[in-house]
Design an enzyme around this catalytic site. Structure first.
Site, PDB file in Angstrom:
ATOM      1  N   ASP A  89      47.087  36.830  51.685  1.00 40.39           N
ATOM      2  CA  ASP A  89      45.920  37.312  52.424  1.00 40.39           C
ATOM      3  C   ASP A  89      46.336  37.500  53.879  1.00 40.39           C
ATOM      4  O   ASP A  89      46.821  36.557  54.517  1.00 40.39           O
ATOM      5  CB  ASP A  89      44.803  36.260  52.276  1.00 40.39           C
ATOM      6  CG  ASP A  89      43.527  36.622  53.016  1.00 40.39           C
ATOM      7  OD1 ASP A  89      43.617  37.115  54.155  1.00 40.39           O
ATOM      8  OD2 ASP A  89      42.440  36.367  52.472  1.00 40.39           O
TER       9      ASP A  89
ATOM     10  N   GLU B  63      41.655  25.409  56.008  1.00 42.36           N
ATOM     11  CA  GLU B  63      41.006  25.592  54.708  1.00 42.36           C
ATOM     12  C   GLU B  63      41.731  24.911  53.553  1.00 42.36           C
ATOM     13  O   GLU B  63      41.237  24.912  52.432  1.00 42.36           O
ATOM     14  CB  GLU B  63      40.787  27.095  54.447  1.00 42.36           C
ATOM     15  CG  GLU B  63      39.830  27.687  55.487  1.00 42.36           C
ATOM     16  CD  GLU B  63      39.590  29.174  55.338  1.00 42.36           C
ATOM     17  OE1 GLU B  63      39.590  29.663  54.210  1.00 42.36           O
ATOM     18  OE2 GLU B  63      39.419  29.846  56.371  1.00 42.36           O
TER      19      GLU B  63
ATOM     20  N   HIS C 223      44.898  35.008  56.562  1.00 39.92           N
ATOM     21  CA  HIS C 223      45.533  33.682  56.606  1.00 39.92           C
ATOM     22  C   HIS C 223      46.981  33.781  57.094  1.00 39.92           C
ATOM     23  O   HIS C 223      47.427  32.967  57.905  1.00 39.92           O
ATOM     24  CB  HIS C 223      45.496  33.032  55.218  1.00 39.92           C
ATOM     25  CG  HIS C 223      44.115  32.785  54.717  1.00 39.92           C
ATOM     26  ND1 HIS C 223      43.278  31.834  55.273  1.00 39.92           N
ATOM     27  CD2 HIS C 223      43.398  33.358  53.719  1.00 39.92           C
ATOM     28  CE1 HIS C 223      42.124  31.836  54.633  1.00 39.92           C
ATOM     29  NE2 HIS C 223      42.162  32.750  53.686  1.00 39.92           N
TER      30      HIS C 223
ATOM     31  N   GLU D 166      46.277  31.543  46.089  1.00 38.86           N
ATOM     32  CA  GLU D 166      46.089  32.178  47.399  1.00 38.86           C
ATOM     33  C   GLU D 166      46.562  31.237  48.499  1.00 38.86           C
ATOM     34  O   GLU D 166      46.174  30.064  48.533  1.00 38.86           O
ATOM     35  CB  GLU D 166      44.620  32.538  47.620  1.00 38.86           C
ATOM     36  CG  GLU D 166      44.405  33.227  48.968  1.00 38.86           C
ATOM     37  CD  GLU D 166      43.027  33.839  49.130  1.00 38.86           C
ATOM     38  OE1 GLU D 166      42.160  33.604  48.274  1.00 38.86           O
ATOM     39  OE2 GLU D 166      42.829  34.556  50.132  1.00 38.86           O
TER      40      GLU D 166
ATOM     41  N   HIS E  75      35.929  42.627  47.754  1.00 36.15           N
ATOM     42  CA  HIS E  75      35.301  41.332  47.512  1.00 36.15           C
ATOM     43  C   HIS E  75      33.778  41.494  47.523  1.00 36.15           C
ATOM     44  O   HIS E  75      33.220  42.180  48.383  1.00 36.15           O
ATOM     45  CB  HIS E  75      35.740  40.380  48.630  1.00 36.15           C
ATOM     46  CG  HIS E  75      35.441  38.950  48.377  1.00 36.15           C
ATOM     47  ND1 HIS E  75      34.220  38.395  48.610  1.00 36.15           N
ATOM     48  CD2 HIS E  75      36.226  37.949  47.907  1.00 36.15           C
ATOM     49  CE1 HIS E  75      34.255  37.106  48.304  1.00 36.15           C
ATOM     50  NE2 HIS E  75      35.462  36.805  47.877  1.00 36.15           N
TER      51      HIS E  75
ATOM     52  N   GLU F 102      38.676  42.196  51.925  1.00 41.76           N
ATOM     53  CA  GLU F 102      37.829  41.012  51.993  1.00 41.76           C
ATOM     54  C   GLU F 102      37.258  40.895  53.397  1.00 41.76           C
ATOM     55  O   GLU F 102      37.995  40.994  54.375  1.00 41.76           O
ATOM     56  CB  GLU F 102      38.669  39.769  51.662  1.00 41.76           C
ATOM     57  CG  GLU F 102      37.856  38.505  51.554  1.00 41.76           C
ATOM     58  CD  GLU F 102      38.721  37.330  51.104  1.00 41.76           C
ATOM     59  OE1 GLU F 102      38.311  36.646  50.172  1.00 41.76           O
ATOM     60  OE2 GLU F 102      39.782  37.101  51.699  1.00 41.76           O
TER      61      GLU F 102
ATOM     62  N   SER G 252      37.518  35.115  42.025  1.00 42.54           N
ATOM     63  CA  SER G 252      38.153  34.183  42.948  1.00 42.54           C
ATOM     64  C   SER G 252      37.206  33.037  43.250  1.00 42.54           C
ATOM     65  O   SER G 252      35.985  33.164  43.136  1.00 42.54           O
ATOM     66  CB  SER G 252      38.531  34.891  44.253  1.00 42.54           C
ATOM     67  OG  SER G 252      37.376  35.338  44.928  1.00 42.54           O
TER      68      SER G 252
ATOM     69  N   ARG H  36      37.960  38.889  60.392  1.00 43.11           N
ATOM     70  CA  ARG H  36      37.363  39.177  59.092  1.00 43.11           C
ATOM     71  C   ARG H  36      36.298  40.275  59.160  1.00 43.11           C
ATOM     72  O   ARG H  36      35.449  40.367  58.277  1.00 43.11           O
ATOM     73  CB  ARG H  36      36.781  37.914  58.440  1.00 43.11           C
ATOM     74  CG  ARG H  36      37.775  36.778  58.397  1.00 43.11           C
ATOM     75  CD  ARG H  36      37.419  35.699  57.411  1.00 43.11           C
ATOM     76  NE  ARG H  36      38.170  35.881  56.165  1.00 43.11           N
ATOM     77  CZ  ARG H  36      38.529  34.904  55.340  1.00 43.11           C
ATOM     78  NH1 ARG H  36      38.210  33.671  55.606  1.00 43.11           N
ATOM     79  NH2 ARG H  36      39.195  35.147  54.253  1.00 43.11           N
TER      80      ARG H  36
ATOM     81  N   HIS I 289      44.957  40.259  49.580  1.00 43.12           N
ATOM     82  CA  HIS I 289      43.699  40.391  50.315  1.00 43.12           C
ATOM     83  C   HIS I 289      43.979  41.026  51.658  1.00 43.12           C
ATOM     84  O   HIS I 289      44.826  40.539  52.412  1.00 43.12           O
ATOM     85  CB  HIS I 289      43.062  39.009  50.571  1.00 43.12           C
ATOM     86  CG  HIS I 289      42.132  38.576  49.485  1.00 43.12           C
ATOM     87  ND1 HIS I 289      41.684  37.279  49.380  1.00 43.12           N
ATOM     88  CD2 HIS I 289      41.536  39.276  48.481  1.00 43.12           C
ATOM     89  CE1 HIS I 289      40.857  37.204  48.337  1.00 43.12           C
ATOM     90  NE2 HIS I 289      40.765  38.393  47.766  1.00 43.12           N
TER      91      HIS I 289
HETATM   92 MN    MN Z   1      41.369  35.797  50.861  1.00 47.07          MN
END
Ligand code: MN
Length: 292
Positions: free
Chosen positions: A181, A154, A184, A148, A8, A242, A65, A213, A207
């Site tokens: 991902d 979110e 998530h 996604e 990313h 990412e 994205s 993260r 992802h």
């Molecule tokens: Mn993602």
């Protein structure tokens, strides 16, 4: 089958000035990646000719994205707000085509941000109809869409693979795929194997993100289980790293993702480390299944 490894752009740059465009492509290529994921939340920033040229000369593939904003949310009851979202998404499809890519993914069905109430049936129906319209426009240009699955903070539309598959079924277009991902899924799913199996051959993009993260392996995510599930199901799509830190700020994205703290300073070191981590993880997973 050679795996495509992506990264990313937020690991390197927070925007798409000419300098940032060159920097993102060059640094992703230097770190050994095959694909650069372009953050397309603000299309006015991107010079598709320059970016396309840089990608071609570096021999890099691309994906794009984005997350919608509340002012152009297709998951909304107001038809004008929904229309702004559809127009934006169709423009993003045009960008993807201009970059020589065939894949647009992210939060294409909703604002990427904290809702204060559940999605209403009308807003959901609008999101389904909007994505259908965008999918048809994308299909004419040979472009696939990746929905996604993101966590409850979110989006309010769906947060698990099973519910996302139900949404994709409602959209009913065969160029709409699932995008999973680990960051998530770690929040919302019971484990990291089941959602990969549930998605099966509808999974087209992945992802890889750590629980905070940051650096892969420094959080709590069960990556071995996830990589094994990818091998178990014969996943052949890109595997894209990412990560976000306050060291690199994308004004259109960082606040929506609640990127408040500094998890790393050196994106180049982070990128190299992540590629090794993903390749080692996939190699170990293949060995489990005798697929080395
Ligand atoms: Mn993602």
């Amino acid at each position: 089958m050679t795996t495509t490894y992506g990264i990313h752009a937020s690991v390197f740059v927070g925007g798409w000035s000419p300098e940032e465009t060159r920097s993102a492509v060059r640094r992703a290529a230097d770190a050994g990646y095959d694909l650069l994921e372009v953050t397309a939340s603000d299309l006015s920033e991107i010079d598709p000719n320059l970016l396309g040229e840089e990608l071609r000369s570096a021999g890099m593939q691309a994906s794009a994205s984005l997350g919608l904003g509340f002012d152009r949310d297709v998951n909304n009851e107001d038809p004008q707000v929904v229309q702004r979202g559809v127009d934006f998404l169709v423009d993003a499809v045009g960008l993807v085509e201009g970059l020589g890519s065939d894949y647009l993914c992210g939060c294409l069905y909703s604002t990427l941000g904290k809702y204060s109430a559940p999605a209403t049936p009308k807003a959901r129906a609008n999101a389904v109809a909007a994505l259908r319209e965008v999918a048809r426009a994308a299909s004419e240009r040979g472009i696939r869409l990746g929905v996604e699955v993101v966590n409850r903070y979110e989006t309010n539309l769906f947060n698990t693979v099973r519910d996302a598959l139900g949404f994709i079924d409602e959209v009913g277009e065969d160029n709409v795929y699932l995008h999973l991902d680990t960051y998530h899924a770690n929040i919302e799913e019971g484990d990291l194997r089941r959602p990969v199996l549930d998605a099966g051959d509808r999974l087209a993009y992945v992802h890889i993100g750590e629980s905070h993260r940051g650096y892969l392996g420094s959080g709590t995510i069960d990556f071995p289980a996830f990589f094994r599930a990818l091998v178990e199901t014969g996943y052949e799509g890109p595997i894209t790293f990412e990560s976000f830190s306050s060291a690199v700020v994308d004004p259109a994205l960082s606040n929506n993702l609640a990127v408040w703290r500094n998890l790393w300073d050196d994106g180049d070191d982070l990128a190299r480390h992540a590629l090794r981590f993903m390749k080692d993880g996939m190699q170990a997973a293949r060995a489990c299944y005798g697929k080395v």
